[in-house]
Design a protein around this motif. Structure first.
Motif, short mmCIF file in Angstrom:
data_model
loop_
_atom_site.label_atom_id
_atom_site.label_comp_id
_atom_site.label_asym_id
_atom_site.label_seq_id
_atom_site.Cartn_x
_atom_site.Cartn_y
_atom_site.Cartn_z
N ASP A 19 0.83 -1.21 0.19
CA ASP A 19 0.11 -0.10 -0.04
C ASP A 19 0.92 1.04 -0.04
O ASP A 19 0.35 2.27 0.20
CB ASP A 19 -0.97 0.05 1.14
CG ASP A 19 -0.20 -0.25 2.46
OD1 ASP A 19 0.98 -0.32 2.60
OD2 ASP A 19 -0.95 -0.20 3.51
N ASP A 20 2.02 1.48 -0.24
CA ASP A 20 3.18 2.20 -0.35
C ASP A 20 3.34 3.17 0.83
O ASP A 20 3.61 4.20 0.83
CB ASP A 20 2.72 3.23 -1.56
CG ASP A 20 2.97 2.39 -2.94
OD1 ASP A 20 3.71 1.77 -3.17
OD2 ASP A 20 2.20 2.62 -3.74
N ILE A 21 2.81 2.58 2.08
CA ILE A 21 2.93 3.41 3.12
C ILE A 21 4.40 3.14 3.66
O ILE A 21 4.95 1.92 3.61
CB ILE A 21 1.99 2.73 4.27
CG1 ILE A 21 0.64 3.22 3.91
CG2 ILE A 21 2.35 3.33 5.71
CD1 ILE A 21 -0.48 2.94 4.83
N ILE A 22 5.21 4.18 4.46
CA ILE A 22 6.49 3.58 4.86
C ILE A 22 6.49 3.45 6.22
O ILE A 22 5.51 3.87 7.22
CB ILE A 22 7.38 5.09 4.41
CG1 ILE A 22 7.45 5.25 2.96
CG2 ILE A 22 8.64 5.19 5.15
CD1 ILE A 22 7.88 6.63 2.54
N TYR A 23 7.12 2.40 6.74
CA TYR A 23 7.51 2.16 8.05
C TYR A 23 8.73 2.76 8.70
O TYR A 23 9.72 2.36 8.08
CB TYR A 23 7.47 0.69 8.11
CG TYR A 23 7.51 0.23 9.52
CD1 TYR A 23 6.94 0.72 10.54
CD2 TYR A 23 8.94 -0.72 9.76
CE1 TYR A 23 7.26 0.21 11.92
CE2 TYR A 23 9.10 -1.18 10.90
CZ TYR A 23 8.45 -0.76 12.13
OH TYR A 23 8.77 -1.35 13.29
#
Lengths: 440, 314
Positions: free
Chosen positions: A414-418
Motif C-alpha cells: 500500500d506504499d505506506i512507509i514504516y
C-alpha cells in the motif's frame, strides 16, 4: 553485555547444557535448524541436539515455556506476545532471526475464478502481479449478498501470517476484524468482512479442500502444495506485500539464556553458520537443502514441491512459474540479525488490530522490543565466528554503529512507509485499523 | 500312515483355505478400489505401493543405524579431544540424536502400551478384588467407575499432559515427559474394564466355595489366594484382554494427538508431510498396528490358558 575489545579473539566457554531438544513446525523456513544439525554445526559447538516436529504453534509454544523443548522455530509474534502477556505469559527472547519472506496467500479455485476477471492482464494474458485484495472485494460482497461469510485460515493469532493476511486485505479495503482481549474477545472477528481463524500449517490445503475455508495465508510448502494438488491458487507472496519482511525467529526462554549463556551463544553460532550456508554462492546449496528438508522427519513434502519456492521461483497458477529469487532469504540483507524495528512492526500490528487494547507510548514499544529481541547475544556469537575466521566481518552488520533500527522501509503493497522509531505515527497512516485513543 | 497324513493335510488345508480365500478377496477388492480413489495426494495406495513402502521403511532403518554409528564415532573422538584438553572432564555418552525410524517407533509404542497396561493392572486387580469382596466398598466406588468408564481416553490427555508437566520436574529425568503422559493416559483408560470384570468375577464366586472357606476358617489372605483368585481368574483375564485392546487403541490415538513418540506420531507426521508416499506409509503403519494388536491379544490368551486351571473355559 557490550563488547569493547573486538580485535582480541573471544574465548568461548564450554556449553553448560549439551543435550538440547528443539521443536519446529513442518515449514521450509525451519531450514537453518535442519542444516545446523545435518551439517554438524551443532556438534561443532559440542551440542547434542534432537529435533522434533510439533503438532501446531500452540503446542510448540507450551513446550518451550514448560521446558520440554529447549528452543524452537517460532513465529516472530510468539516471543513478543508471550513476553507482553497476550495469550500465555512467559519471558521468551530471540537472539536469532530465522529468515525473510517465505509466505503466500492462497485462495480456492472457485474464489480465484471469480477474482480473475477483476485483475489487470499483461500482454501475454497472465495476470499482473502483485495482485491486490481489491480484486477480491467484489467476491466477498457477492458471498455476503448470498448470506454466506468469507472465511480464511491463518496459523496462529499472533502469527506473521495473521498480520500479513490482514495487511493485504486491509490494503484493498477489506476489513479483517478487530480483537478485543479486554472484553474477552480473542476471535478477532469484530467488524470483519473476512473471518480469519486458526488452522495448523500442514492442514491448510486439506481444510480448504474440505470447504471449511476459502483461502489461507501460510508458509511454504503449503502454498505450492495447493498448486500441485490443483485445489487453489496462490495470489500473492509476502515478498510482494512487504519486500524482505522479517519472518520466523528462534525462541528460547530468558531463563534458559541466563542459566546457560555459553550454550545460548553456541547454538546461535550454529544457526548463523547454517543460515549462511543456505544462502552461500547465490543459493548454490539450495538443492541439497531441499533434499534434506524433504526427509520425512523434517518437512517431508515431495522434493519438487519444496524446490519450487526454495530455489528462487514461485508457481502461481498452474504453469505460471515466475522468478522470485528472494522468496526465501536466510542470510543475505542481514536476515539473521534481530532488529528491534522488526519486533516493533509486529507490535504495531498487534495494536492496529486490537490485540493491544490501549494506546502505548513509542517508548513502550522500544522497551518491549529490547526485552525480546537480543542483538547483544547475536553480536557475541557473530564476533566469535569472525574471530574463528568462519565468517568474515563484512557479512555482518557493523556492530559499532548498528542501532537495531532499520532505515525507514518502503516497498509495502500500500506504499505506506514504516519507520520503526515512530510506531504511533506509523499507526496513524492506515485507513483501516485502531487509531490513537481508540478502544473497542 | 499315509491316510493319517492325508487327513492331517486335508484338515490343515481346510483350515488354511478359508482364511486364505478371505485375504485374497480382500486384497483384490483393495487393489481395485484403491485405483479408483483419487486423493489430492495421488491415487490411494494399493497393496503393491504398501509393500514397496515396507521395504523403504526397512532401508531407512538400516541407513539411520549407519548414521548412528558415525555419530557415536564422532562423539568418541570429540570426548577424547576434550579429555586431552581438560583431564577433569567427565565423559558422558549420549544417545543418538537422529530421527526415530519406523521400527524404533514400533518398539516405543509396544514398550509404552505394556508399561501403561501393567501400571493399570497393578492398581485395578487388587482394587477389583477388594470391591468384589466388600459390598460396601463396591457401593462406594461403583458410581465413580461408571462415570469414568465411558470417558473418551483423549479427554484425559490434556489433563494428564498438564499435570505431568507440572509435577514431573527434574533436570535429568529418568523418563521423558512424553512417555509418561502416553503411559498414564493408557493406564487411565485400561483401568476400568479390569476393575469391573475383576469385581464381578470375585463377587460372583460360587457360594459353595465361599462357604467351604468359612467352614475352614481360612484367614483372609489364604481365602483370596486359594479360593477367590482361582475362581475369578477367567473373569479377570477377560477384563485384562479387553483392557489391553483398549490400551493399544488409546495409545495410538494419544500419540497422534500429543505427538508423543510411537506409531501414532509416525502416522500423524506422515499425514502432515503431504508427500506422495505418505498414504502408502500410513497404510503400512495401519497394517502393522492391526497386526500388533492381534498379536497382543493372542499373547494374553496364551497367558490366560497357562494361568487358568479350568482349561475348558478358554
Amino acid at each position: 553485555m557490550s563488547l569493547t575489545n573486538t580485535s582480541k579473539a573471544i574465548e568461548l566457554g564450554e556449553p553448560e547444557k549439551e543435550e538440547l531438544k528443539f521443536g519446529f513446525i513442518k515449514l521450509t523456513d525451519m531450514a537453518p535448524i535442519a542444516i545446523a544439525y545435518e551439517n554438524g554445526y551443532f556438534e561443532d559447538e559440542g551440542l547434542y541436539v534432537t529435533i522434533e516436529a510439533q503438532a501446531n504453534w500452540k503446542v510448540l509454544l507450551n513446550g518451550v515455556i514448560d521446558g520440554s523443548l529447549d528452543g524452537a522455530h517460532m513465529l516472530a509474534g510468539q516471543p513478543i506476545a508471550a513476553t507482553m502477556g497476550y495469550g500465555t505469559k512467559a519471558h521468551i527472547i530471540t537472539p536469532f532471526s530465522m529468515d525473510l519472506n517465505g509466505n503466500g496467500i492462497t485462495v480456492s479455485n472457485a474464489v480465484w475464478q471469480k477474482m480473475k476477471p477483476n485483475i489487470p492482464k499483461m500482454a501475454d494474458g497472465r495476470p499482473v502481479h502483485p495482485i491486490k485484495s481489491d480484486s477480491l472485494k467484489p467476491v466477498i460482497e457477492q458471498l455476503n449478498d448470498e448470506g454466506k461469510s468469507f472465511k480464511m485460515g491463518m496459523v496462529f493469532p499472533v502469527s506473521t501470517h495473521n498480520y500479513e493476511l490482514r495487511y493485504w486485505l486491509a490494503a484493498g479495503g477489506i476489513h479483517p476484524g478487530y480483537y478485543a482481549p479486554h472484553k474477552g474477545d480473542t476471535s478477532g472477528q469484530i467488524d470483519a468482512d473476512a473471518l480469519l481463524s486458526v488452522t495448523p500449517p500442514p492442514q491448510m490445503p486439506s481444510t480448504m479442500e474440505a470447504g471449511t475455508i476459502h483461502g489461507y495465508c501460510v508458509g511454504e510448502p503449503w502454498n505450492q502444495q495447493a498448486v500441485f494438488k490443483n485445489i487453489g491458487v496462490p495470489v500473492v507472496t509476502d515478498y510482494e506485500i512487504w519486500k524482505n519482511n522479517p519472518e520466523k525467529v528462534f525462541g528460547i526462554t530468558a531463563e534458559f539464556a541466563e542459566k546457560y549463556p555459553n550454550t545460548t551463544i553456541r547454538l546461535t553460532r550454529a544457526l548463523i553458520r547454517a543460515a549462511k550456508w543456505l544462502d552461500d554462492n547465490n543459493n548454490a546449496n539450495r538443492p541439497a537443502a531441499v533434499k534434506i528438508l524433504s526427509q520425512s522427519n523434517y518437512v517431508g513434502a515431495d522434493y519438487d514441491v519444496i524446490a519450487n519456492s526454495m530455489t528462487g521461483t514461485f508457481e502461481y497458477e498452474k504453469g505460471d512459474k515466475r522468478p522470485v529469487p528472494d522468496f526465501n532469504v536466510f542470510f543475505r540483507y542481514n536476515a539473521t540479525y534481530p532488529y528491534y524495528s522488526d519486533a516493533i512492526w509486529y507490535l504495531t500490528q498487534m495494536r492496529r488490530w486490537g490485540q493491544i487494547s490501549e494506546d502505548k507510548s513509542d517508548q513502550w514499544y522500544r522497551e518491549l522490543a529490547a526485552k525480546v529481541y537480543r542483538p547483544d547475544i547475536y553480536e557475541l556469537a557473530a564476533k566469535s565466528l569472525i574471530a574463528d575466521e568462519l565468517i568474515p566481518a563484512s557479512q555482518f552488520p557493523n556492530f559499532a554503529t548498528e542501532t537495531g533500527f532499520k532505515q525507514p522501509q518502503q516497498h509495502f503493497i500500500d506504499d505506506i512507509i514504516y519507520d520503526g522509531s515512530k510506531p504511533n505515527a506509523y499507526l496513524e497512516k492506515f485507513a483501516i485499523g485502531l487509531k490513537k485513543g481508540e478502544k473497542l | 500312515m499315509l491316510s493319517t497324513l492325508k487327513k492331517v493335510l486335508g484338515r490343515s488345508a481346510k483350515a488354511m483355505l478359508l482364511p486364505l480365500f478371505g485375504i485374497t478377496v480382500f486384497l483384490l477388492l483393495w487393489s481395485i478400489s484403491a485405483q479408483n480413489i483419487n486423493t489430492s495426494l495421488g491415487v490411494f495406495p494399493g497393496p503393491n505401493a504398501v509393500v514397496k513402502q515396507f521395504s523403504v521403511l526397512i532401508n531407512e532403518h538400516i541407513n539411520e543405524r549407519e548414521k548412528a554409528e558415525a555419530f557415536y564415532q564422532r562423539q568418541e573422538k570429540r570426548n577424547a579431544a576434550k579429555l586431552k584438553k581438560n583431564p577433569d572432564y567427565v565423559v558422558k555418552a549420549r544417545a543418538y540424536t537422529g530421527k526415530e525410524t519406523f521400527l524404533d517407533q514400533i518398539l516405543t509404542s509396544l514398550f509404552t502400551v505394556v508399561s501403561g497396561f501393567l501400571l493399570a493392572a497393578i492398581i485395578a486387580i487388587p482394587l477389583g478384588i477388594w470391591m468384589g469382596l466388600s459390598k460396601r466398598l463396591n457401593n462406594a466406588i461403583n458410581p465413580l467407575v461408571q462415570v469414568f468408564k465411558p470417558v473418551s481416553p483423549l479427554a484425559w490427555l490434556p489433563l494428564v499432559t498438564m499435570v505431568v508437566s507440572a509435577l514431573y520436574v527434574s533436570d535429568d529425568p529418568m523418563m521423558s515427559k512424553s512417555f509418561l503422559t502416553s503411559m498414564i493416559t493408557v493406564s487411565l483408560c485400561s483401568l476400568w474394564p479390569m476393575v469391573i470384570n475383576t469385581s464381578i468375577g470375585v463377587s460372583s464366586i460360587d457360594s459353595d466355595l465361599v462357604n467351604v472357606s468359612k467352614v475352614l476358617r481360612l484367614p483372609a489372605f489364604t481365602h483370596i489366594q486359594k479360593i477367590v483368585l482361582p475362581a475369578a481368574i477367567p473373569m479377570i483375564f477377560t477384563g485384562m484382554r479387553l483392557s489391553f485392546g483398549v490400551a493399544w487403541m488409546v495409545l495410538i490415538a494419544a500419540e497422534m494427538l500429543a505427538q508423543n513418540p510411537g506409531l501414532g506420531k509416525f502416522v500423524w507426521d506422515e499425514f502432515q508431510n503431504g508427500s506422495s508416499d505418505s498414504l502408502a506409509r500410513i497404510m503400512a503403519a495401519v497394517i502393522v498396528i492391526g497386526f500388533i494388536g492381534f498379536l497382543l491379544d493372542r499373547a494374553m490368551l496364551q497367558l490366560q490358558r497357562k494361568v487358568s486351571w479350568d482349561k475348558a473355559s478358554v
